[in-house]
Structure formats: C-alpha cells, structure tokens
Design a protein around this motif. Sequence first.
Motif, PDB file in Angstrom:
ATOM      1  N   SER A 111       0.827  -1.198   0.000  1.00 29.46           N
ATOM      2  CA  SER A 111       0.000   0.000   0.000  1.00 29.46           C
ATOM      3  C   SER A 111       0.861   1.246   0.000  1.00 29.46           C
ATOM      4  CB  SER A 111      -0.894  -0.001   1.247  1.00 29.46           C
ATOM      5  OG  SER A 111      -0.087   0.185   2.404  1.00 29.46           O
ATOM      6  N   PRO A 112       0.296   2.403  -0.364  1.00 30.92           N
ATOM      7  CA  PRO A 112       1.044   3.661  -0.287  1.00 30.92           C
ATOM      8  C   PRO A 112       1.552   3.948   1.116  1.00 30.92           C
ATOM      9  CG  PRO A 112      -0.912   3.929  -1.617  1.00 30.92           C
ATOM     10  CD  PRO A 112      -1.015   2.571  -0.998  1.00 30.92           C
ATOM     11  N   ALA A 113       0.742   3.560   2.143  1.00 29.36           N
ATOM     12  CA  ALA A 113       1.181   3.796   3.523  1.00 29.36           C
ATOM     13  C   ALA A 113       2.443   3.015   3.839  1.00 29.36           C
ATOM     14  CB  ALA A 113       0.062   3.423   4.507  1.00 29.36           C
ATOM     15  N   ASP A 114       2.517   1.725   3.374  1.00 30.18           N
ATOM     16  CA  ASP A 114       3.708   0.908   3.611  1.00 30.18           C
ATOM     17  C   ASP A 114       4.933   1.527   2.941  1.00 30.18           C
ATOM     18  OD1 ASP A 114       2.558  -1.020   5.187  1.00 30.18           O
ATOM     19  OD2 ASP A 114       1.889  -2.202   3.461  1.00 30.18           O
ATOM     20  N   ARG A 115       4.726   1.936   1.687  1.00 31.51           N
ATOM     21  CA  ARG A 115       5.863   2.501   0.972  1.00 31.51           C
ATOM     22  C   ARG A 115       6.330   3.799   1.633  1.00 31.51           C
ATOM     23  NH1 ARG A 115       2.705   0.638  -3.377  1.00 31.51           N
ATOM     24  NH2 ARG A 115       1.854   2.719  -3.789  1.00 31.51           N
ATOM     25  N   ARG A 116       5.392   4.579   2.164  1.00 32.85           N
ATOM     26  CA  ARG A 116       5.746   5.814   2.852  1.00 32.85           C
ATOM     27  C   ARG A 116       6.524   5.503   4.130  1.00 32.85           C
ATOM     28  NH1 ARG A 116       7.519  10.781   2.580  1.00 32.85           N
ATOM     29  NH2 ARG A 116       6.737  12.141   4.233  1.00 32.85           N
ATOM     30  N   ILE A 117       6.068   4.463   4.868  1.00 37.82           N
ATOM     31  CA  ILE A 117       6.754   4.086   6.108  1.00 37.82           C
ATOM     32  C   ILE A 117       8.176   3.636   5.807  1.00 37.82           C
ATOM     33  CG2 ILE A 117       6.827   2.351   7.951  1.00 37.82           C
ATOM     34  CD1 ILE A 117       3.743   2.482   7.964  1.00 37.82           C
ATOM     35  N   VAL A 118       8.312   2.800   4.782  1.00 36.15           N
ATOM     36  CA  VAL A 118       9.636   2.312   4.419  1.00 36.15           C
ATOM     37  C   VAL A 118      10.547   3.469   4.025  1.00 36.15           C
ATOM     38  CG1 VAL A 118      10.929   0.933   2.761  1.00 36.15           C
ATOM     39  CG2 VAL A 118       8.840   0.027   3.780  1.00 36.15           C
ATOM     40  N   SER A 119      10.012   4.408   3.254  1.00 32.34           N
ATOM     41  CA  SER A 119      10.792   5.561   2.835  1.00 32.34           C
ATOM     42  C   SER A 119      11.237   6.399   4.030  1.00 32.34           C
ATOM     43  CB  SER A 119       9.966   6.410   1.870  1.00 32.34           C
ATOM     44  OG  SER A 119      10.667   7.590   1.523  1.00 32.34           O
ATOM     45  N   LEU A 120      10.301   6.618   4.972  1.00 29.83           N
ATOM     46  CA  LEU A 120      10.657   7.396   6.152  1.00 29.83           C
ATOM     47  C   LEU A 120      11.679   6.673   7.019  1.00 29.83           C
ATOM     48  CD1 LEU A 120       7.133   8.791   7.164  1.00 29.83           C
ATOM     49  CD2 LEU A 120       9.044  10.076   6.171  1.00 29.83           C
ATOM     50  N   GLU A 121      11.534   5.350   7.111  1.00 34.50           N
ATOM     51  CA  GLU A 121      12.501   4.589   7.898  1.00 34.50           C
ATOM     52  C   GLU A 121      13.888   4.672   7.276  1.00 34.50           C
ATOM     53  OE1 GLU A 121      10.989   0.666   8.246  1.00 34.50           O
ATOM     54  OE2 GLU A 121      10.002   1.090  10.145  1.00 34.50           O
ATOM     55  N   ASP A 122      13.942   4.558   5.960  1.00 34.68           N
ATOM     56  CA  ASP A 122      15.231   4.669   5.292  1.00 34.68           C
ATOM     57  C   ASP A 122      15.860   6.036   5.542  1.00 34.68           C
ATOM     58  OD1 ASP A 122      14.950   2.144   4.345  1.00 34.68           O
ATOM     59  OD2 ASP A 122      14.289   2.737   2.335  1.00 34.68           O
ATOM     60  N   GLU A 123      15.056   7.075   5.434  1.00 36.70           N
ATOM     61  CA  GLU A 123      15.565   8.422   5.665  1.00 36.70           C
ATOM     62  C   GLU A 123      16.014   8.591   7.109  1.00 36.70           C
ATOM     63  OE1 GLU A 123      16.519  12.463   4.778  1.00 36.70           O
ATOM     64  OE2 GLU A 123      16.255  10.623   3.608  1.00 36.70           O
ATOM     65  N   ASN A 124      15.224   8.007   8.030  1.00 32.80           N
ATOM     66  CA  ASN A 124      15.563   8.100   9.439  1.00 32.80           C
ATOM     67  C   ASN A 124      16.896   7.405   9.730  1.00 32.80           C
ATOM     68  OD1 ASN A 124      15.034   8.711  12.259  1.00 32.80           O
ATOM     69  ND2 ASN A 124      14.610   6.523  12.495  1.00 32.80           N
ATOM     70  N   ARG A 125      17.075   6.211   9.139  1.00 33.18           N
ATOM     71  CA  ARG A 125      18.333   5.507   9.339  1.00 33.18           C
ATOM     72  C   ARG A 125      19.513   6.286   8.764  1.00 33.18           C
ATOM     73  NH1 ARG A 125      15.134   0.859   8.383  1.00 33.18           N
ATOM     74  NH2 ARG A 125      15.543   0.971   6.161  1.00 33.18           N
ATOM     75  N   ARG A 126      19.322   6.880   7.603  1.00 29.65           N
ATOM     76  CA  ARG A 126      20.394   7.661   6.994  1.00 29.65           C
ATOM     77  C   ARG A 126      20.780   8.844   7.882  1.00 29.65           C
ATOM     78  NH1 ARG A 126      21.104  12.185   4.285  1.00 29.65           N
ATOM     79  NH2 ARG A 126      18.899  12.714   4.318  1.00 29.65           N
ATOM     80  N   LEU A 127      19.772   9.546   8.402  1.00 30.43           N
ATOM     81  CA  LEU A 127      20.050  10.689   9.253  1.00 30.43           C
ATOM     82  C   LEU A 127      20.731  10.271  10.558  1.00 30.43           C
ATOM     83  CD1 LEU A 127      16.753  12.737   8.751  1.00 30.43           C
ATOM     84  CD2 LEU A 127      19.017  13.258   7.815  1.00 30.43           C
ATOM     85  N   GLN A 128      20.293   9.124  11.102  1.00 27.75           N
ATOM     86  CA  GLN A 128      20.927   8.649  12.326  1.00 27.75           C
ATOM     87  C   GLN A 128      22.399   8.308  12.092  1.00 27.75           C
ATOM     88  OE1 GLN A 128      18.447   5.399  13.611  1.00 27.75           O
ATOM     89  NE2 GLN A 128      17.259   6.703  14.988  1.00 27.75           N
ATOM     90  N   ARG A 129      22.689   7.690  10.949  1.00 27.69           N
ATOM     91  CA  ARG A 129      24.077   7.370  10.634  1.00 27.69           C
ATOM     92  C   ARG A 129      24.916   8.647  10.512  1.00 27.69           C
ATOM     93  NH1 ARG A 129      21.817   3.609   7.097  1.00 27.69           N
ATOM     94  NH2 ARG A 129      22.251   4.968   5.312  1.00 27.69           N
ATOM     95  N   GLU A 130      24.364   9.636   9.819  1.00 23.94           N
ATOM     96  CA  GLU A 130      25.095  10.887   9.659  1.00 23.94           C
ATOM     97  C   GLU A 130      25.296  11.585  11.001  1.00 23.94           C
ATOM     98  OE1 GLU A 130      23.085  13.263   6.807  1.00 23.94           O
ATOM     99  OE2 GLU A 130      23.532  11.937   5.112  1.00 23.94           O
TER     100      GLU A 130
END
Length: 422
Positions: A67-86
């Motif tokens: 669903s669009p909600a799943d894809r949005r969650i995955v996208s936000l999680e990826d962004e969150n992980r990237r920001l945490q790494r930085e």
Amino acid sequence: MSITGRHLSPDELARLQALLRDGVTPTAAAREVGCNRKTAARHARLLAEDPPDEPVETAGPFRLGGSPADRRIVSLEDENRRLQRELRAAHREGLDEEAVRAILGRIADTPEDPPDWLIAPPRGRGKGTPEVPMTIWSDWHMGEKVSAEETFGLGGYDLEIGEARVRRLVESTINICRNHGPGRYPGIVVNLLGDFVSGGLHAELAKTDLEESIPAALRCRDILVWALEQMIAEFGRVFVPCAAGNHGRATLKPEFKRYVYKNYDWLIYQLLARHFAGRTEVVFQIPTANEVRYQVFAQRYLALHGDMLGVKGGDGIIGAIGPIMRGEVKTRGQAASSGRDYDILIMGHWHQELWLPRSIVANSLKGFDEFAKNALRAAPSEPSQPLWFVHPRRGITSRWSVKVEAPPAAAGQEWVSWERAA
C-alpha cells in the motif's frame, strides 16, 4: 549473522515482513533474513500498529509493492536511518576533533594578554619598588653528545651533564634573585625559546645523538616540570612565553606552513601546559605564530627562537652580531608595519650571549662543541643562560650571566693582587 549499517533490499524487506506476519519472533526473523534484530523489532511494531491492506511484493529491484502507507513508512525509515548514521558520524568526528584538540594542546590555549601582575603599576617607590626578573631558557639540545676529546676538553655534553646544568641553572637563578636582586618580585618571566632537543637535525647528529627526539622531548618535559615548580615555589607566579626552534622540527628542511605542529619543542610546551592546567600560578603563552609579544611594565618584548630573522651568514671577525643586527632591523620593520612594535627582541639560537642595544641573545646550555671548534673556529664560551631585572620606570637595571658549570677551585688566591716593584 547480524548485518548492521545497511539498507534491506526489497526482497529482504518482503521476506522479513512475511516472517513477522506469520508469527515468527523478531530475533528469529532477523537471523533468517540476516539483518539487525532491532530492525526486525521495529518492523514488527509497525505491522502491529498499521497492518498492510495487501502483501508487500516486489516488482524489479527498485520498486516496492504494498500500500502507499507501507511505501511511505519504508521511505521514512530509510531516511531516518540515513540521518541517524550521519548524526552518529558527525558526533564521532566531533569527539575525535575535541580529543585531537586536547592532545595537541588546545586545552592549553591562553589569553592573548599577559598576566596582570606584569603590567600593573607596583606599589612603593625607590629602594622598595619591586622589579620583575626575566630569563631565557633555550638551546638545551637534550640528547646530543659532545665529545670532550674532540674539543680539547673545552666542551663535553651528554644527558647526565645536561640535567646537572639545568639543576645548577635553577639553583643559581634563585640564588641571584635572593641575594643580589632587589628582593621583591611580583613574579618571574621564563622564556622558553626552543631547541630543547637535538632532534637528529643533521646527519652527524642522527648518528651520534644519545636519544631520539621523542624520548628526549619527554625527558625535557619532566625536567621542565621540576624547574618550573621551583620557580613557582620561589616567586609565586610565573609567566612562560614559548617559541619553537629549528632543532625541534620533524622535517628535513624548514617548512613555514603549520610550522609548530611539526616541532617537538611545541609538543613539550603543550605537555607542560597540560600538566599545569588549572594552576593559576603559571601562565603559558604558546601562539601558533611561534613568536610571543608581551609587555613587562612599559617595556614591550618580542620573543622568538632566532632562526627566522630573514638573514643568513655571519662574519669571521664579529661572528653572529652582523646577521643578528640586520635581522633585528628587518624584524622591527615588519613588526612596526603590522602594528606589533616592540622595544626589545629576545632570542636564542646563536649559542652566544649578547646584550645588544635592542636585542638580548641567549647562550646555549650545551656549550662549546665540534661544530664551533672545526667549522666556525669560534672562541669557547662557558655555557650559560641570561637573567635580567626590569624596573617599572627605569627598565632593565641589571644583567646576569647565569653560569651552569661548577666554578673551578680558587684555593690560595688573594682577593686582589698586582705586580710589586722589586
């Protein structure tokens, strides 16, 4: 196997979500997929809060189903992980920078202005007016070996002799100030002006030095800690301007950019400043520019090692006086044009004591050596360091050469003698 610090591929994400929906624990699902357990637990919570309307499927390597909600969650999680790494990386870099600053001496940064006691008008007049004793400690050349045999017994230097001379220097400085100076001192100025280690600067030194640069630097640090503690105990307050010399450099040839950061003298000063950190009795001034400008009462000083006066060479008759005087003129012109004028230039480097009209040059601690004998044909000079007193109105009132060798026996000599007529 646990894998951290990477994104899950679409296939891995679909497999992980399928296992979690089937009731597999996050730990087991993480082991099965090969990801971090925390990642599996986070996806388990997301599925429990907002289960997808349809299974997540993959269609090619770059497109995610669901669903669009799943894809949005995955996208936000990826962004969150990237920001945490930085953020973690930036935090580590910040910590590393602070550690480096501490190691390299930023913790020892001192104010640009000298202590107040150096320039505050003293109380009292006449005989009771306090003066400031000043000295230069430089050109100790710790680690160097000077052969007494090769210098006709006029020279001789090693680690043991060097340490004995430092002890005599400190004791004689205190004795002169106690018994021959004005006797009232707001503090003392100890200029550390470089060449504290031999440094294997030349090929012959690299072959004959008794100690490498780092052990010699640590030895100097320990000796100077003791010496400065004696100054604190005797005078109460100590101001320590610092400049690095040419023998302390860690490069084959002089490099003028980032000079102090490749110099063992500078490392010694930073270790000293770290040792005395928090002690209000002692103030170090260790500028990156490698020369110190300060004021004692109304007299303005510029302290540097002396190897970078913008001149070379010397004269077979007057020795180093010619280049020193020419260098002083050039240095004075540069200082005046940049608004950093001075009254007296003080330095070491030249291995001879000179009291010039606008300069004070320190002798060395190691004394006469093979180079002075064979290359310069210089007259031997007794190893010493200078000491002088500064009056608030009269300027320099007395000058001393602090000898660092034990005096010869004088038994049987009269206090004065002359040739008598027959």
